[in-house]
Motif scaffolding. Structure first.
Motif, PDB file in Angstrom:
ATOM      1  N   ASN A 173     -54.031  -0.379  53.612  1.00  0.00           N
ATOM      2  CA  ASN A 173     -54.157  -1.768  53.595  1.00  0.00           C
ATOM      3  C   ASN A 173     -54.662  -2.386  52.248  1.00  0.00           C
ATOM      4  O   ASN A 173     -55.213  -3.285  52.333  1.00  0.00           O
ATOM      5  CB  ASN A 173     -54.911  -2.182  54.677  1.00  0.00           C
ATOM      6  CG  ASN A 173     -54.471  -2.046  55.911  1.00  0.00           C
ATOM      7  OD1 ASN A 173     -53.045  -1.685  56.346  1.00  0.00           O
ATOM      8  ND2 ASN A 173     -55.155  -2.128  57.231  1.00  0.00           N
ATOM      9  N   GLY A 174     -53.954  -1.807  51.222  1.00  0.00           N
ATOM     10  CA  GLY A 174     -54.200  -2.215  49.776  1.00  0.00           C
ATOM     11  C   GLY A 174     -55.597  -1.491  49.328  1.00  0.00           C
ATOM     12  O   GLY A 174     -55.826  -2.112  48.274  1.00  0.00           O
ATOM     13  N   HIS A 175     -56.321  -1.157  50.215  1.00  0.00           N
ATOM     14  CA  HIS A 175     -57.609  -0.280  49.228  1.00  0.00           C
ATOM     15  C   HIS A 175     -57.314   0.898  48.941  1.00  0.00           C
ATOM     16  O   HIS A 175     -56.371   1.758  49.503  1.00  0.00           O
ATOM     17  CB  HIS A 175     -58.714  -0.356  50.696  1.00  0.00           C
ATOM     18  CG  HIS A 175     -58.880  -1.702  51.037  1.00  0.00           C
ATOM     19  ND1 HIS A 175     -59.780  -2.510  50.123  1.00  0.00           N
ATOM     20  CD2 HIS A 175     -58.784  -2.480  52.120  1.00  0.00           C
ATOM     21  CE1 HIS A 175     -60.165  -3.746  50.666  1.00  0.00           C
ATOM     22  NE2 HIS A 175     -59.347  -3.726  51.895  1.00  0.00           N
ATOM     23  N   MET A 176     -57.957   1.498  47.949  1.00  0.00           N
ATOM     24  CA  MET A 176     -57.745   2.774  47.349  1.00  0.00           C
ATOM     25  C   MET A 176     -59.119   3.630  47.515  1.00  0.00           C
ATOM     26  O   MET A 176     -60.219   2.819  47.153  1.00  0.00           O
ATOM     27  CB  MET A 176     -57.344   2.644  46.039  1.00  0.00           C
ATOM     28  CG  MET A 176     -55.910   2.535  45.672  1.00  0.00           C
ATOM     29  SD  MET A 176     -55.299   3.319  44.294  1.00  0.00           S
ATOM     30  CE  MET A 176     -56.192   2.549  42.927  1.00  0.00           C
ATOM     31  N   THR A 177     -59.260   4.645  48.264  1.00  0.00           N
ATOM     32  CA  THR A 177     -60.373   5.318  48.486  1.00  0.00           C
ATOM     33  C   THR A 177     -60.063   7.024  47.693  1.00  0.00           C
ATOM     34  O   THR A 177     -58.765   7.392  48.162  1.00  0.00           O
ATOM     35  CB  THR A 177     -61.226   5.362  49.792  1.00  0.00           C
ATOM     36  OG1 THR A 177     -59.907   5.666  50.619  1.00  0.00           O
ATOM     37  CG2 THR A 177     -61.759   4.068  50.015  1.00  0.00           C
ATOM     38  N   ARG A 178     -61.191   7.456  47.317  1.00  0.00           N
ATOM     39  CA  ARG A 178     -60.921   9.004  47.027  1.00  0.00           C
ATOM     40  C   ARG A 178     -61.426   9.913  48.086  1.00  0.00           C
ATOM     41  O   ARG A 178     -62.627   9.496  48.407  1.00  0.00           O
ATOM     42  CB  ARG A 178     -61.548   9.183  45.495  1.00  0.00           C
ATOM     43  CG  ARG A 178     -61.346  10.478  45.117  1.00  0.00           C
ATOM     44  CD  ARG A 178     -61.843  10.867  43.568  1.00  0.00           C
ATOM     45  NE  ARG A 178     -63.177  11.082  43.506  1.00  0.00           N
ATOM     46  CZ  ARG A 178     -63.814  11.088  42.602  1.00  0.00           C
ATOM     47  NH1 ARG A 178     -63.527  10.827  41.480  1.00  0.00           N
ATOM     48  NH2 ARG A 178     -65.187  11.582  42.511  1.00  0.00           N
ATOM     49  N   GLU A 179     -60.636  10.486  48.453  1.00  0.00           N
ATOM     50  CA  GLU A 179     -60.980  11.532  49.590  1.00  0.00           C
ATOM     51  C   GLU A 179     -60.804  13.076  49.058  1.00  0.00           C
ATOM     52  O   GLU A 179     -60.068  13.215  48.573  1.00  0.00           O
ATOM     53  CB  GLU A 179     -60.313  11.381  50.786  1.00  0.00           C
ATOM     54  CG  GLU A 179     -58.777  11.162  50.833  1.00  0.00           C
ATOM     55  CD  GLU A 179     -58.171  10.952  52.201  1.00  0.00           C
ATOM     56  OE1 GLU A 179     -58.832  10.815  52.946  1.00  0.00           O
ATOM     57  OE2 GLU A 179     -56.692  10.789  52.233  1.00  0.00           O
ATOM     58  N   GLU A 180     -61.612  13.889  49.711  1.00  0.00           N
ATOM     59  CA  GLU A 180     -61.581  15.373  49.419  1.00  0.00           C
ATOM     60  C   GLU A 180     -60.951  16.037  50.961  1.00  0.00           C
ATOM     61  O   GLU A 180     -61.643  15.874  51.887  1.00  0.00           O
ATOM     62  CB  GLU A 180     -62.671  15.979  49.122  1.00  0.00           C
ATOM     63  CG  GLU A 180     -62.650  17.023  48.343  1.00  0.00           C
ATOM     64  CD  GLU A 180     -64.088  17.664  47.835  1.00  0.00           C
ATOM     65  OE1 GLU A 180     -64.981  16.518  47.455  1.00  0.00           O
ATOM     66  OE2 GLU A 180     -64.335  18.601  48.022  1.00  0.00           O
ATOM     67  N   LEU A 181     -59.762  16.606  50.687  1.00  0.00           N
ATOM     68  CA  LEU A 181     -59.075  17.202  52.083  1.00  0.00           C
ATOM     69  C   LEU A 181     -59.791  18.617  52.355  1.00  0.00           C
ATOM     70  O   LEU A 181     -60.442  19.012  51.403  1.00  0.00           O
ATOM     71  CB  LEU A 181     -57.678  17.121  51.871  1.00  0.00           C
ATOM     72  CG  LEU A 181     -57.000  15.987  51.259  1.00  0.00           C
ATOM     73  CD1 LEU A 181     -55.410  16.213  51.088  1.00  0.00           C
ATOM     74  CD2 LEU A 181     -57.169  14.734  51.969  1.00  0.00           C
ATOM     75  N   LYS A 182     -59.578  18.976  53.425  1.00  0.00           N
ATOM     76  CA  LYS A 182     -60.078  20.242  53.838  1.00  0.00           C
ATOM     77  C   LYS A 182     -58.841  21.106  53.967  1.00  0.00           C
ATOM     78  O   LYS A 182     -57.772  20.773  54.041  1.00  0.00           O
ATOM     79  CB  LYS A 182     -60.479  20.324  55.000  1.00  0.00           C
ATOM     80  CG  LYS A 182     -61.835  19.347  55.285  1.00  0.00           C
ATOM     81  CD  LYS A 182     -62.997  20.198  55.392  1.00  0.00           C
ATOM     82  CE  LYS A 182     -64.333  19.634  55.311  1.00  0.00           C
ATOM     83  NZ  LYS A 182     -64.913  19.134  54.227  1.00  0.00           N
ATOM     84  N   ILE A 183     -59.165  22.648  53.838  1.00  0.00           N
ATOM     85  CA  ILE A 183     -58.013  23.484  53.670  1.00  0.00           C
ATOM     86  C   ILE A 183     -58.042  24.220  55.015  1.00  0.00           C
ATOM     87  O   ILE A 183     -59.165  24.776  55.439  1.00  0.00           O
ATOM     88  CB  ILE A 183     -58.030  24.483  52.569  1.00  0.00           C
ATOM     89  CG1 ILE A 183     -57.996  23.615  51.407  1.00  0.00           C
ATOM     90  CG2 ILE A 183     -56.842  25.403  52.527  1.00  0.00           C
ATOM     91  CD1 ILE A 183     -58.323  24.561  50.054  1.00  0.00           C
ATOM     92  N   SER A 184     -56.901  24.253  55.857  1.00  0.00           N
ATOM     93  CA  SER A 184     -57.015  25.025  57.136  1.00  0.00           C
ATOM     94  C   SER A 184     -56.832  26.548  56.791  1.00  0.00           C
ATOM     95  O   SER A 184     -56.288  26.819  55.872  1.00  0.00           O
ATOM     96  CB  SER A 184     -55.998  24.368  58.183  1.00  0.00           C
ATOM     97  OG  SER A 184     -54.774  24.983  57.813  1.00  0.00           O
ATOM     98  N   GLU A 185     -57.542  27.158  57.843  1.00  0.00           N
ATOM     99  CA  GLU A 185     -57.159  28.618  57.616  1.00  0.00           C
ATOM    100  C   GLU A 185     -55.967  29.075  58.019  1.00  0.00           C
ATOM    101  O   GLU A 185     -55.286  30.036  57.782  1.00  0.00           O
ATOM    102  CB  GLU A 185     -58.306  29.359  58.600  1.00  0.00           C
ATOM    103  CG  GLU A 185     -59.572  29.484  57.519  1.00  0.00           C
ATOM    104  CD  GLU A 185     -60.965  29.461  58.301  1.00  0.00           C
ATOM    105  OE1 GLU A 185     -60.645  29.964  59.646  1.00  0.00           O
ATOM    106  OE2 GLU A 185     -61.970  29.504  58.077  1.00  0.00           O
ATOM    107  N   LYS A 186     -55.069  28.380  58.913  1.00  0.00           N
ATOM    108  CA  LYS A 186     -53.881  28.934  59.531  1.00  0.00           C
ATOM    109  C   LYS A 186     -52.924  27.894  59.295  1.00  0.00           C
ATOM    110  O   LYS A 186     -53.227  26.638  58.802  1.00  0.00           O
ATOM    111  CB  LYS A 186     -53.896  28.722  61.122  1.00  0.00           C
ATOM    112  CG  LYS A 186     -54.684  29.897  61.706  1.00  0.00           C
ATOM    113  CD  LYS A 186     -54.891  29.949  63.052  1.00  0.00           C
ATOM    114  CE  LYS A 186     -55.905  30.628  63.624  1.00  0.00           C
ATOM    115  NZ  LYS A 186     -56.356  30.093  64.947  1.00  0.00           N
TER     116      LYS A 186
END
Ligand code: ATP
Length: 816
Positions: free
Chosen positions: A803-816
């Motif tokens: 919705n027009g906002h920018m946020t920095r996020e850190e994704l997780k890595i799944s094991e499978k």
């Protein structure tokens, strides 16, 4: 004399005294300076080691330095960055199951020797063969296009001719339920063929295949995506889906088909059929194959839309991570050859062997120079914004539908097939209901439809909606572009738009092969034509209002809003309409559609890629990420091998770890544990190389079998196994062999790209992305390996638009 002597003595004493004072001052200054320097050096060294220690001495330095020092952690923290599985519908977890392709050319001694021995003649031969293969890719991709076109044409003719016959007869005999049931049966039968093939034989052939090709070109290995079996299922599946009357097209799948053709031809062997033609073995490397796949994808676009330049731009815009001038030429050649071949054969098929007039599978009809006024550009931009809104709505609903499918349908194969059959029956029902209830009658002869049905219209009239439904969606797009004014009623066209829009949302993501371009163009052409009709009503007798223009702009806006392609789509549409003057309106429309769509969500392909958790590297590093350092991104500690390594340890590491690359370090270092050690970096070796070495028992103790001549053979050994290498579990070694050692030096990449641990994320990202790397060892200032960065470590950092906002996020890595 005595006085004179005393005066001289005093002067000499004073001078030496003064000199000594001066010297002392100078020394003091030097010492001070040196101390200052040392302090500064200490600061800069400190920030490389312990942030806490350096904190005090930093208080007097600049704030920028202070921030830099404070943000680096050493030793690096071990981040809790993994989760067990990708949650269904989750857009912020990367799936650990995807592996990368190796686009970097390893700098191994073996390769250098090969280059030295083969010389320029070999290089020239390789180059000529490369051009030839690109030409062949064009020819074969066009061949597939021709097959699709003729098969769909013939089968649709049988279907609609039969239905027309029964509709015409049953109107008089009051048995209209009969053609309705036949229509449902036809649709369900063909759709079942496609769905059964995709569900039970090759699931990766589902959809258009564009997201998969995009991932491949980006450097992600999507299992089975470029296999012959996938191509077979795709081609038969697309024919069945289109003849099955679904809201789908054959153009998107042409791109995937081209990619498979390219990957197949260029390797000179088929692993599926177990045949090796002993040709093109020098192309059996990921980076070579990627270039050919780019050519195949471009040839697919060129054949689908008659748009060779659009094809080149498509591969450039949608993925290819590495691009250079000669590759552009080769890709262009394959796209041109594809258009030419398709044009020649289809022109012959349509009875014009001497002329070339069928440029692509999709024909928009003739768009002679349509003038437009400057003020109209604002209308087009407004339409672009509307297209962006509709596209965002399409993506939003389809995302939720896909999540629903993943939760409740995809776990049962039979449910997938049932859903496809239900959509086929519903599509026929919607079409029939519209024809039955909306009496949109037009005089015969206006519309070039092949199977006009009269239904309840008077003599000399035909049902305009029947004309839209009793043909393939491609032909309907052409009708909406080219039908003269007055061919459609506002109510019937509005209802057609709403229902077709909903049907196309429901259809995209089904377990069958089908493309999204045509349904988007068709819904867009419907509301674009409605816009033109509205303008005609508002401003009667105005020569600038031409329905063709508005239908075209609507189609472009809708497609752009859904897929968010800009440059390639503009050029594809320019080439498909053959009207260069309309380039600017198309471009403005597509840009506005993209901006508006991006405000709400991602493009449909990206949404599906994210839902699958594919680690796709974006073009640029996340903005404002200069405060993240390699030491925070990297994995630590690193599993390394020594230049001369015990077979038992290699086997143990390959069995215990899933990593595909291992830094090779000096043998002098003591292992910290059986698995992990630190040491000076000497090279990098890949899992598949180690497996080939173990499989062929290239051990130091058996070097009598491997003299220097035979070692040349070793490179062939790696290529012969490409791309399906055995697993470590498939290698059997005796206990005596387990005690042997392997010299990794001739095989490893002896000068891998590395980064220093204090490098910032944007720089690491650019090196990794631009060079198409798979593993990037991180070293400290003494060349000790301290960490490892792979694609998943970089993809984790993302900027999220909502919705027009920018946020920095850190994704997780799944094991499978
Ligand atoms: P890819 O999957 O991209 O083909 P890979 O299988 O070697 O490469 P990933 O699956 O991306 O590696 O790695 C998962 C995690 O393991 C990442 O965080 C990465 O930094 C880490 N990693 C990779 N290789 C090593 C290694 N040799 N030692 C320690 N950690 C590693």
């Amino acid at each position: 004399i005595v006085i004179k002597y005393l005066k001289c003595l005093l002067k000499a004493t004073m001078t030496s005294l003064l000199r000594r004072i001066e010297d002392d001052n100078m020394t003091e200054t030097l010492v001070d300076n040196a101390e200052d320097n040392l302090e500064t050096q200490a600061l800069s060294n400190d920030h490389l080691f312990t942030a806490d220690d350096s904190q005090e001495s930093y208080d007097s330095s600049s704030s920028a330095c202070r921030r830099r020092a404070a943000s680096i952690e050493w030793p690096p923290r071990k981040q809790p960055r993994t989760v067990e599985t990708v949650q269904v519908g989750c857009l912020n977890v990367i799936s650990g199951k995807y592996e990368s392709l190796d686009y970097d050319i390893p700098d191994s001694d073996l390769l250098l020797d090969e280059e030295r021995n083969s010389g320029f003649k070999y290089e020239t031969k390789k180059n000529i063969t490369r051009w030839l293969v690109f030409m062949l890719i064009g020819v074969f991709t066009a061949g597939i296009g021709v097959f699709l076109d003729i098969a769909i044409d013939q089968l649709s003719e049988i279907k609609y001719e039969t239905l027309k016959h029964y509709v015409d007869t049953c109107v008089k005999e009051n048995c209209l339920y009969l053609p309705y049931l036949m229509w449902v049966a036809f649709n369900v039968f063909f759709v079942l063929i496609s769905s059964l093939l995709v569900t039970y034989v090759e699931p990766v052939a589902a959809g258009s295949g564009i997201p998969q090709v995009k991932c491949y070109l980006n450097g992600v290995k999507i299992p089975r995506v470029v296999r012959i079996k996938t191509l077979f299922v795709k081609v038969i599946g697309v024919v069945s889906s289109v003849v099955g009357g679904l809201a789908v097209g054959k153009e998107g799948p042409m791109i995937h088909s081209g990619a498979v053709v390219a990957a197949g031809i260029s390797q000179g062997k088929s692993t599926t059929f177990g045949r090796d033609f002993k040709i093109f073995h020098f192309f059996r490397e990921d980076h070579e194959k990627r270039d050919f796949v780019s050519g195949g994808a471009a040839a697919g676009v060129a054949a689908a839309f008659g748009s060779p330049v659009g094809g080149v731009l498509f591969t450039l815009e949608e993925g290819t991570s590495f691009w250079n001038q000669s590759l552009t030429w080769r890709v262009f050649l394959s796209a041109m050859v594809s258009t030419f071949t398709l044009n020649s054969i289809l022109s012959m098929y349509h009875g014009y062997p001497a002329q070339l007039w069928v440029a692509g599978l999709l024909s928009f009809g003739k768009f002679p120079d349509i003038p437009y006024s400057r003020f109209e550009l604002f209308i087009y931009m407004g339409m672009g914004l509307v297209g962006g809104l509709f596209g965002a709505l399409f993506n939003y609903i389809n995302y939720h539908l896909t999540v629903f499918r993943m939760r409740y349908i995809n776990n049962k194969l039979s449910m997938k097939v049932l859903e496809a059959a239900l959509v086929a029956a519903t599509t026929a029902t919607v079409g029939f209901a519209m024809i039955y209830f909306l009496n949109d009658c037009r005089p015969l002869g206006q519309d070039p439809t092949k199977f006009p049905i009269q239904v309840f219209c008077g003599d000399g009239e035909y049902n305009a909606l029947g004309a839209l439904w009793f043909q393939t969606p491609e032909t309907s797009v052409k009708s909406l572009f080219q039908d003269p004014p007055g061919s459609h009623k506002v109510t019937s066209l509005s209802l057609f738009f709403v229902l077709y829009f909903l049907l196309s949302i429901w259809t995209y993501g089904l377990s069958l092969s089908a493309g999204l371009f045509i349904p988007s163009l068709l819904t867009g052409a419907a509301w674009g034509r409605l816009t033109g009709m509205g303008l005609m009503w508002l401003f009667p007798n105005q020569s600038w209002i031409d329905l063709r223009k508005y239908a075209l702009i609507g189609a472009a806006a809708q497609l752009g809003g859904v897929v968010r392609m800009t440059i390639s789509l503009t050029v594809i549409l320019i080439e498909a309409t053959g009207n260069i003057a309309f380039g600017l309106p198309l471009m403005l429309t597509l840009i506005c559609a993209k901006w508006m769509g991006d405000f709400f969500n991602e493009g449909i392909y990206d949404i599906h890629i994210m839902l699958a958790g594919v680690p796709l590297l974006s073009w640029d590093p996340p903005p404002l990420s200069h405060d993240i350092y390699a030491s925070e991104i990297m994995s630590h500690p690193v599993v390394v091998l020594r230049t001369t390594e015990r077979v038992a340890r290699i086997v143990q590491i390959l069995t215990a770890e899933t990593h595909n690359g291992f830094p090779v370090v000096d043998p002098g270092h003591e292992l910290q544990s059986e698995k992990i050690s630190f040491g000076k970096l000497r090279g990098l070796i890949l899992r598949h190389q180690l497996i080939v070495l173990l499989q062929n028992k290239i051990f130091n103790e058996r070097m009598d079998l491997w003299d220097s001549k035979n070692l040349e053979v070793a490179l062939k050994l790696f290529r012969n196994e490409y791309p399906r290498y055995p697993h470590i579990q498939d290698i059997s070694l005796s206990s005596a062999e387990m005690r042997c050692t392997v010299d990794l030096r001739p095989f490893m990449n002896s000068s891998p790209y590395t980064v220093i641990h204090s490098m910032t994320l944007p720089r690491v990202f650019r090196i990794f992305r631009a060079l198409g790397l798979r593993h990037l060892p991180v070293i400290d200032d003494t060349n000790q390996v301290v960490g490892m960065v792979t694609r998943k470590d970089l993809v984790r950092y993302r900027v999220h638009h909502h919705n027009g906002h920018m946020t920095r996020e850190e994704l997780k890595i799944s094991e499978k």
